[in-house]
Each structure stands twice: as C-alpha cells, then as structure tokens.
Design a protein around this motif. Structure first.
Motif, PDB file in Angstrom:
ATOM      1  N   LEU A 188       0.739  -1.162  -0.072  1.00  0.00           N
ATOM      2  CA  LEU A 188      -0.033  -0.184  -0.120  1.00  0.00           C
ATOM      3  C   LEU A 188       1.063   1.168   0.092  1.00  0.00           C
ATOM      4  CD1 LEU A 188      -2.615  -0.595   2.693  1.00  0.00           C
ATOM      5  CD2 LEU A 188      -3.099  -0.192   0.275  1.00  0.00           C
ATOM      6  N   PRO A 189       0.517   2.354  -0.485  1.00  0.00           N
ATOM      7  CA  PRO A 189       1.128   3.478  -0.476  1.00  0.00           C
ATOM      8  C   PRO A 189       1.376   4.053   1.114  1.00  0.00           C
ATOM      9  CG  PRO A 189      -0.550   3.856  -2.177  1.00  0.00           C
ATOM     10  CD  PRO A 189      -0.630   2.423  -1.578  1.00  0.00           C
ATOM     11  N   ASP A 190       2.476   4.520   1.311  1.00  0.00           N
ATOM     12  CA  ASP A 190       2.620   4.875   2.582  1.00  0.00           C
ATOM     13  C   ASP A 190       1.681   5.823   3.597  1.00  0.00           C
ATOM     14  OD1 ASP A 190       4.998   3.493   2.738  1.00  0.00           O
ATOM     15  OD2 ASP A 190       6.428   4.994   2.988  1.00  0.00           O
ATOM     16  N   ASP A 191       1.011   6.723   2.762  1.00  0.00           N
ATOM     17  CA  ASP A 191       0.116   7.537   3.247  1.00  0.00           C
ATOM     18  C   ASP A 191      -1.219   6.882   3.659  1.00  0.00           C
ATOM     19  OD1 ASP A 191       1.459   9.698   3.054  1.00  0.00           O
ATOM     20  OD2 ASP A 191       0.770  10.418   1.395  1.00  0.00           O
ATOM     21  N   VAL A 192      -1.553   5.665   2.869  1.00  0.00           N
ATOM     22  CA  VAL A 192      -2.613   5.041   3.035  1.00  0.00           C
ATOM     23  C   VAL A 192      -2.467   4.121   4.182  1.00  0.00           C
ATOM     24  CG1 VAL A 192      -4.535   3.627   2.100  1.00  0.00           C
ATOM     25  CG2 VAL A 192      -3.459   5.168   0.487  1.00  0.00           C
ATOM     26  N   LEU A 193      -1.245   3.427   4.104  1.00  0.00           N
ATOM     27  CA  LEU A 193      -1.019   2.668   5.345  1.00  0.00           C
ATOM     28  C   LEU A 193      -1.105   3.181   6.593  1.00  0.00           C
ATOM     29  CD1 LEU A 193      -0.032  -0.319   6.139  1.00  0.00           C
ATOM     30  CD2 LEU A 193       2.302   0.195   5.443  1.00  0.00           C
ATOM     31  N   ALA A 194      -0.318   4.562   6.423  1.00  0.00           N
ATOM     32  CA  ALA A 194      -0.446   5.036   7.970  1.00  0.00           C
ATOM     33  C   ALA A 194      -1.810   5.420   8.219  1.00  0.00           C
ATOM     34  CB  ALA A 194       0.440   6.353   7.619  1.00  0.00           C
ATOM     35  N   GLU A 195      -2.636   5.770   7.388  1.00  0.00           N
ATOM     36  CA  GLU A 195      -3.980   6.198   7.748  1.00  0.00           C
ATOM     37  C   GLU A 195      -4.789   4.812   8.406  1.00  0.00           C
ATOM     38  OE1 GLU A 195      -5.243   9.147   7.722  1.00  0.00           O
ATOM     39  OE2 GLU A 195      -6.937   8.518   8.700  1.00  0.00           O
ATOM     40  N   VAL A 196      -4.747   3.632   7.902  1.00  0.00           N
ATOM     41  CA  VAL A 196      -5.009   2.333   8.346  1.00  0.00           C
ATOM     42  C   VAL A 196      -4.494   2.245   9.707  1.00  0.00           C
ATOM     43  CG1 VAL A 196      -4.800   0.054   8.016  1.00  0.00           C
ATOM     44  CG2 VAL A 196      -5.451   1.279   5.989  1.00  0.00           C
ATOM     45  N   LEU A 197      -2.986   2.334   9.916  1.00  0.00           N
ATOM     46  CA  LEU A 197      -2.253   1.940  11.244  1.00  0.00           C
ATOM     47  C   LEU A 197      -2.787   2.944  12.284  1.00  0.00           C
ATOM     48  CD1 LEU A 197       0.959   0.787   9.874  1.00  0.00           C
ATOM     49  CD2 LEU A 197      -0.963  -0.683  10.690  1.00  0.00           C
ATOM     50  N   ARG A 198      -3.341   4.229  11.846  1.00  0.00           N
ATOM     51  CA  ARG A 198      -3.479   5.251  12.709  1.00  0.00           C
ATOM     52  C   ARG A 198      -4.944   4.764  13.311  1.00  0.00           C
ATOM     53  NH1 ARG A 198      -2.480   9.721   9.577  1.00  0.00           N
ATOM     54  NH2 ARG A 198      -0.158   9.843  10.215  1.00  0.00           N
ATOM     55  N   HIS A 199      -5.526   3.824  12.915  1.00  0.00           N
ATOM     56  CA  HIS A 199      -6.976   3.499  13.299  1.00  0.00           C
ATOM     57  C   HIS A 199      -6.752   2.259  14.554  1.00  0.00           C
ATOM     58  CE1 HIS A 199      -8.725   5.779  10.509  1.00  0.00           C
ATOM     59  NE2 HIS A 199      -9.863   5.545  10.928  1.00  0.00           N
ATOM     60  N   LEU A 200      -5.409   1.908  14.847  1.00  0.00           N
ATOM     61  CA  LEU A 200      -5.207   0.779  15.709  1.00  0.00           C
ATOM     62  C   LEU A 200      -4.952   1.226  16.782  1.00  0.00           C
ATOM     63  CD1 LEU A 200      -2.991  -1.398  13.259  1.00  0.00           C
ATOM     64  CD2 LEU A 200      -5.641  -1.873  13.798  1.00  0.00           C
ATOM     65  N   ALA A 201      -5.543   0.606  18.263  1.00  0.00           N
ATOM     66  CA  ALA A 201      -4.912   0.627  19.325  1.00  0.00           C
ATOM     67  C   ALA A 201      -3.552   0.371  19.473  1.00  0.00           C
ATOM     68  CB  ALA A 201      -5.840  -0.111  20.251  1.00  0.00           C
ATOM     69  N   PRO A 202      -2.632   1.083  20.611  1.00  0.00           N
ATOM     70  CA  PRO A 202      -1.124   0.641  20.736  1.00  0.00           C
ATOM     71  C   PRO A 202      -0.888  -0.634  20.593  1.00  0.00           C
ATOM     72  CG  PRO A 202      -1.991   2.471  22.291  1.00  0.00           C
ATOM     73  CD  PRO A 202      -3.118   1.744  21.415  1.00  0.00           C
ATOM     74  N   ARG A 203      -1.440  -1.543  21.288  1.00  0.00           N
ATOM     75  CA  ARG A 203      -1.152  -2.784  21.366  1.00  0.00           C
ATOM     76  C   ARG A 203      -0.938  -3.415  19.806  1.00  0.00           C
ATOM     77  NH1 ARG A 203      -5.005  -6.357  24.398  1.00  0.00           N
ATOM     78  NH2 ARG A 203      -4.427  -8.355  23.138  1.00  0.00           N
ATOM     79  N   TRP A 204      -2.153  -3.107  19.078  1.00  0.00           N
ATOM     80  CA  TRP A 204      -2.094  -3.894  17.466  1.00  0.00           C
ATOM     81  C   TRP A 204      -1.033  -3.258  16.862  1.00  0.00           C
ATOM     82  CZ3 TRP A 204      -3.696  -7.865  19.438  1.00  0.00           C
ATOM     83  CH2 TRP A 204      -4.676  -8.060  19.990  1.00  0.00           C
ATOM     84  N   LEU A 205      -0.803  -1.897  17.260  1.00  0.00           N
ATOM     85  CA  LEU A 205       0.053  -1.009  16.484  1.00  0.00           C
ATOM     86  C   LEU A 205       1.537  -1.773  16.588  1.00  0.00           C
ATOM     87  CD1 LEU A 205      -0.159   1.232  14.667  1.00  0.00           C
ATOM     88  CD2 LEU A 205       0.340   2.812  16.506  1.00  0.00           C
ATOM     89  N   ALA A 206       1.732  -2.099  17.848  1.00  0.00           N
ATOM     90  CA  ALA A 206       3.150  -2.774  18.153  1.00  0.00           C
ATOM     91  C   ALA A 206       3.265  -3.938  17.543  1.00  0.00           C
ATOM     92  CB  ALA A 206       3.363  -2.885  19.580  1.00  0.00           C
ATOM     93  N   ALA A 207       2.260  -4.694  17.549  1.00  0.00           N
ATOM     94  CA  ALA A 207       2.193  -6.034  16.744  1.00  0.00           C
ATOM     95  C   ALA A 207       2.639  -5.689  15.275  1.00  0.00           C
ATOM     96  CB  ALA A 207       0.951  -6.743  16.904  1.00  0.00           C
ATOM     97  N   SER A 208       1.687  -4.827  14.787  1.00  0.00           N
ATOM     98  CA  SER A 208       1.811  -4.431  13.256  1.00  0.00           C
ATOM     99  C   SER A 208       3.314  -4.322  12.917  1.00  0.00           C
ATOM    100  CB  SER A 208       0.850  -3.217  12.727  1.00  0.00           C
ATOM    101  OG  SER A 208      -0.289  -3.587  13.122  1.00  0.00           O
ATOM    102  N   SER A 209       4.007  -3.447  13.711  1.00  0.00           N
ATOM    103  CA  SER A 209       5.365  -3.204  13.269  1.00  0.00           C
ATOM    104  C   SER A 209       6.156  -4.361  13.329  1.00  0.00           C
ATOM    105  CB  SER A 209       5.869  -2.150  14.275  1.00  0.00           C
ATOM    106  OG  SER A 209       5.973  -2.687  15.650  1.00  0.00           O
ATOM    107  N   SER A 210       5.811  -5.496  13.732  1.00  0.00           N
ATOM    108  CA  SER A 210       6.515  -6.840  13.362  1.00  0.00           C
ATOM    109  C   SER A 210       6.252  -7.493  12.104  1.00  0.00           C
ATOM    110  CB  SER A 210       6.414  -7.650  14.567  1.00  0.00           C
ATOM    111  OG  SER A 210       6.520  -7.164  15.861  1.00  0.00           O
ATOM    112  N   VAL A 211       5.339  -6.964  11.416  1.00  0.00           N
ATOM    113  CA  VAL A 211       4.810  -7.811  10.157  1.00  0.00           C
ATOM    114  C   VAL A 211       5.994  -7.690   9.118  1.00  0.00           C
ATOM    115  CG1 VAL A 211       3.091  -7.562   8.313  1.00  0.00           C
ATOM    116  CG2 VAL A 211       2.388  -7.467  10.882  1.00  0.00           C
ATOM    117  N   CYS A 212       6.359  -6.503   8.845  1.00  0.00           N
ATOM    118  CA  CYS A 212       7.574  -6.534   7.585  1.00  0.00           C
ATOM    119  C   CYS A 212       8.156  -5.243   7.688  1.00  0.00           C
ATOM    120  CB  CYS A 212       6.797  -6.669   6.313  1.00  0.00           C
ATOM    121  SG  CYS A 212       5.583  -5.271   5.795  1.00  0.00           S
ATOM    122  N   LYS A 213       9.237  -5.067   7.107  1.00  0.00           N
ATOM    123  CA  LYS A 213      10.093  -3.491   7.118  1.00  0.00           C
ATOM    124  C   LYS A 213       9.180  -2.492   6.644  1.00  0.00           C
ATOM    125  CE  LYS A 213      14.481  -5.582   6.711  1.00  0.00           C
ATOM    126  NZ  LYS A 213      15.654  -5.666   5.764  1.00  0.00           N
TER     127      LYS A 213
END
Lengths: 133, 173
Positions: free
Chosen positions: A5-30
C-alpha cells in the motif's frame, strides 16, 4: 494484497489501531515498521502498560488509600509497611509512571522497592526572618 | 442506472468515466461529485462524451466505486433514521470483499478522493489487522516477512508487551 500500500494510506490504516495492535503491526514487515516508526504512530513513552490500582487522597485522612480489583495474580498492597519509618502512613504527594512520591521516599508499590530522598536543604534565613516579621 | 439517476435529485446529467483497462462506466453527476478528482474535472469542463480517464483505477474496483457513489449520492440529504440505517447496512455489505479488492478500493478511493469510501475501507482494513499476530497478518495480506532473524528477534522483544494478554499459542512473530 499483492502489492504494498502507499505509505500515506498504510499510515491512515495503522492510525486506527490501538497501541497494542500497532506494536504487533510493526513486526509484520519492514515497510509497516518504517511507517509506524517514521511517523511516530506508537508513542511508547505515553503508554500505560497496566493498571493495578488507583491511589486516592481523602480530605480528612492522613494517608492515601489504594483501590484495586481483586486479582488472582500477586496483589499489590496499598500498605507501604515495608518502609522504615512512619512514611508508611502518609499521603502520596505526587506520582509518575507508577512511582509514588512520599514525604521522604520514592516508592514503587508494585515491586516494594524504595529510595530515601536526600535531606532537605537548610531553611533560607531570609525567609525565616521574613516569617518572624 | 436510470433509477439511480432519478434518485439523485437535481442533477440528471450522466458522467462517463473510463477505467485504466478501457472500460466505460456512467454515473449521475451528483454521484461523481462525491469524488474530489471527478468534481474538479467536471468543474473544469473535462467531462465529455469520451469520458474522464482514470489511469490508475481498473474496471473491477471502478464498478464498485460507481455503485458506492451512486448509492450515497441518491441518499445524501435529509435522511430518515430508516434510510440512514439502510445506508449503514449497504456499507457493511459493500465492504465485505477479499483483501485484493480491499487493497484496490483503498488505493482507488484515496486517488479519486472519495472520502466516505476511504474511511470505510481504512476502517475495514484496521478491523482485519487488530487481534492478529504478525504471522496471521502476513497470511491475511499476503506479505513476505523481510526481517532478518536478528531483526525479528529484536523487534519482537521490543514489542513483547503487546502480546502479554493475547498469548498466541505458537511463536509470536
């Protein structure tokens, strides 16, 4: 999703996550980690890791009370009776990241560790004389 | 399409758009106006019989977007509670798509500036991510783990607290 996904769109998606899921998301890929880190989406310094209880100061009480939910794990006691002096029964003056500031100590009630504050500086003479006036 | 035009109210003019793979679509002007890009093109008199070309939107997602805009334009003002509920149900059903289509909708809605659809697709994607381990998310979205084992260990350690409650049965990452 086959492409990234384009970075801006991905950031918008991730912004909707609670901190716990955000932390888990940062382990998905670079690229996910780079968006989480690069845009400072996860402010770990602002996270409350867990809440074991709440200290409350009552007007008319000489000491603070701890409210906590019954737990099956190690309970945290509001009794600071492991302290060497009378401070076990005094008001919590302030707090930060789970540490309590008492009259003469900084205490972590969860670990039951404490340090004594350095002695108070001698009272200022001018102030004293002003008081006398 | 004719029914949708009647529903759309004042504007009866049909706007033609062309997908990146050359397919033509029509929608009422009120529906096209929900896209910021299309609205600017219409205002600049770029909407002619040949249709507005959308170079990065393929026919499949464009058909969905035309559907979304037509439905929402028809129900844009003075909604009764029942109509609002119906629109909500439409959205919920509309966004039940596979991850490939979700990806296409995210990118296309962002490109075309369809705010409501962007929000809907973003929320749906976030809902799919939450509650999952990194490995489950890689599976869901077809993402390759490009961390070295050392990097992966470090980042897992850093974010260990995030897994303290869920405790997935196998390894964390």
């Amino acid at each position: 999703m086959t492409a990234a996904l384009p970075d801006d769109v991905l950031a918008e998606v991730l912004r909707h996550l609670a901190p716990r899921w955000l932390a888990a998301s940062s382990s998905v890929c670079k690229s996910w980690r780079d968006v989480v880190d690069g845009r400072r989406l996860l402010r770990t310094d602002l996270l409350l890791l867990s809440l074991a209880g709440i200290f409350a100061n009552y007007i008319g009480h000489d000491y603070s009370e701890l409210f906590s939910r019954p737990t099956t794990g190690d309970p945290i006691s509001g009794k600071l009776d492991f302290l060497p002096s009378e401070d076990a029964w005094c008001m919590v003056r302030d707090h930060c990241n789970g540490l309590l500031l008492l009259e003469s100590y900084v205490v972590n009630p969860a670990t039951r560790r404490w340090v004594a504050l350095p002695p108070y500086p001698p009272p200022c003479r001018i102030t004293m004389s002003m008081r006398c006036l | 399409m004719a029914a949708a035009t009647d529903d759309a109210g004042d504007s009866n003019e049909m706007i033609r758009v062309v997908s990146s793979d050359g397919e033509h679509f029509e929608m009422p002007e009120a529906a096209a106006n929900l896209s910021l890009v299309l609205r600017h093109m219409i205002e600049d008199d770029c909407a002619d019989a040949a249709g507005i070309p959308l170079a990065v939107v393929a026919a499949k997602p464009l058909a969905k977007i035309v559907d979304y805009c037509t439905k929402h334009a028809a129900k844009s003002s003075g909604l009764t509670i029942e109509e609002a509920e119906e629109l909500k149900r439409f959205d919920a059903e509309f966004i039940e798509v596979d991850t490939d289509m979700l990806y296409d909708l995210l990118v296309a809605a962002d490109f075309m500036g369809v705010e409501g659809l962007s929000k809907l697709a973003v929320q749906r994607t976030a809902d799919l991510i939450k509650g999952k381990t990194p490995e489950q998310n890689r599976e869901t979205f077809g993402i390759v783990n490009d961390f070295t084992p050392e990097e992966e260990e470090e980042i897992c350690k850093e974010n260990e607290w995030a897994f303290q409650i869920t405790k997935p049965p196998s390894r964390l990452c």
